[in-house]
Design an enzyme around this catalytic site. Structure first.
Site, PDB file in Angstrom:
ATOM      1  N   LYS A  61       0.831  -1.205   0.000  1.00  0.00           N
ATOM      2  CA  LYS A  61       0.000   0.000   0.000  1.00  0.00           C
ATOM      3  C   LYS A  61       0.866   1.257   0.000  1.00  0.00           C
ATOM      4  O   LYS A  61       0.554   2.234  -0.703  1.00  0.00           O
ATOM      5  CB  LYS A  61      -0.933  -0.026   1.213  1.00  0.00           C
ATOM      6  CG  LYS A  61      -2.048  -1.063   1.100  1.00  0.00           C
ATOM      7  CD  LYS A  61      -2.753  -1.310   2.424  1.00  0.00           C
ATOM      8  CE  LYS A  61      -3.784  -2.414   2.280  1.00  0.00           C
ATOM      9  NZ  LYS A  61      -4.396  -2.806   3.574  1.00  0.00           N
ATOM     10  N   GLN A 105      -4.827  -1.532   9.648  1.00  0.00           N
ATOM     11  CA  GLN A 105      -4.656  -2.869   9.068  1.00  0.00           C
ATOM     12  C   GLN A 105      -5.219  -3.936  10.008  1.00  0.00           C
ATOM     13  O   GLN A 105      -4.881  -3.996  11.182  1.00  0.00           O
ATOM     14  CB  GLN A 105      -3.169  -3.129   8.800  1.00  0.00           C
ATOM     15  CG  GLN A 105      -2.894  -4.449   8.111  1.00  0.00           C
ATOM     16  CD  GLN A 105      -3.442  -4.486   6.698  1.00  0.00           C
ATOM     17  OE1 GLN A 105      -3.304  -3.536   5.938  1.00  0.00           O
ATOM     18  NE2 GLN A 105      -4.072  -5.587   6.344  1.00  0.00           N
ATOM     19  N   ASP A 128     -11.464   2.433   4.146  1.00  0.00           N
ATOM     20  CA  ASP A 128     -11.853   1.022   4.087  1.00  0.00           C
ATOM     21  C   ASP A 128     -13.363   0.872   3.921  1.00  0.00           C
ATOM     22  O   ASP A 128     -13.844  -0.188   3.537  1.00  0.00           O
ATOM     23  CB  ASP A 128     -11.411   0.297   5.357  1.00  0.00           C
ATOM     24  CG  ASP A 128     -10.179  -0.567   5.146  1.00  0.00           C
ATOM     25  OD1 ASP A 128      -9.885  -0.916   3.981  1.00  0.00           O
ATOM     26  OD2 ASP A 128      -9.521  -0.916   6.140  1.00  0.00           O
TER      27      ASP A 128
END
Length: 298
Positions: A61, A105, A128
């Site tokens: 990422k 994460q 997200d």
């Protein structure tokens, strides 16, 4: 398990190539946003602990974020980081004007309350798409930040089917908050007729045989057999499963790929949905930046 073991008439949906094109487009739009505002989007990724797979994802990422011309902020915290410390960090990121997207994460270490952490993120920076406000916005047809995997699936479907999905019957196997439920909302918004199957569904194979679009996201290798698939259906396989074949480790999906030769098109595993996830994360970060700066995302 390879692509050479599927009928020649079945199209392979190349998620890797589509994602590469999307990332190039995002890079161009980031530059246009910089010219309009003098700023670029910033993505903050928080990693707690030393899980090897998570570390790989975070590294990927970071590289893609920088390649797209965005600012990348990495926060690597010790495994024993407390809930209060993690929440305080998110609170600072929520008000940081250089941060437009926040991603924690997952999975988090067991002593941390992941649900509380997700709800602490500013919904307008929740790239997200897991915050309850974004889930509610999506389900009621309001502008929302959408979970990356189903967003990528929708992009692949619209590219394959010529944008219009109206009137098609979509069957989704899996009802998770991360894929199944938001996928259903996205397809409803495209005027599909949507059926969700799950572990308690009694007639899953029969339901699948009625699907023009079949999306499978359950994490069970080879669950969907060839005779579950309607001839001419488009199959999106979200599953990523590591199994042993002839003494070698390999990655396969939730669909028996070599049995799907009568489908119109199918995503391979790997190389299908997976590459779309980071591309859609950066797309969400750009969207969040543009909304926070009240400019067009084009």
């Amino acid at each position: 398990m390879g692509m050479d073991r599927i009928a020649a008439g079945t199209a392979i949906i190349d998620g890797k190539r589509f994602a590469a094109g999307l990332l190039e487009d995002i890079k161009l739009r980031v530059e246009r946003a910089r010219q309009k505002t003098g700023k670029v989007p910033g993505l903050a990724v928080v990693l707690v602990g030393t899980d090897p797979a998570s570390a790989v994802y975070v590294g990927a990422k970071h590289r893609q974020t920088v390649a797209a011309g965005m600012h990348s902020f990495k926060y690597e915290l010790a495994t024993d980081t407390g809930q209060a410390e993690l929440m305080a960090l998110i609170g600072r990121l929520n008000v940081d004007p250089d941060v437009h997207g926040i991603l924690v994460q997952l999975p988090l270490p067991a002593h941390l309350d992941a649900a509380a952490v997700i709800q602490e993120i500013n919904p307008d920076k929740d790239v997200d798409g897991f915050h309850i406000s974004n889930a509610g916005r999506l389900s009621t047809g309001q502008p929302a930040l959408v979970p990356c995997t189903p967003l990528g699936c929708l992009m692949l479907l619209k590219d394959r089917l010529g944008q219009s999905l109206s009137g098609l019957h979509a069957v989704i196997i899996g009802k998770s908050n991360i894929v199944g439920k938001p996928m259903a909302q996205l397809l409803l918004a495209e005027n599909c007729t949507v059926t969700i199957a799950h572990s308690r569904t009694r007639n899953t194979p029969e339901l699948c045989r009625t699907a023009d679009i079949l999306v499978v996201a359950v994490g069970r290798p080879g669950l969907v057999r060839g005779d579950w698939i309607k001839p001419g259906a488009v199959v999106i396989d979200v599953g990523i499963n590591r199994i042993e074949v002839d003494g070698k480790s390999c990655i396969v999906g939730d669909v028996a790929f070599e049995e799907a030769g009568h489908a119109a098109a199918i995503t391979p595993v790997p190389g299908g949905v997976g590459p779309m996830t980071i591309a859609c994360l950066l797309s969400n970060t750009l969207t969040a930046f543009c909304r926070l700066n009240t400019i067009s995302a084009d």
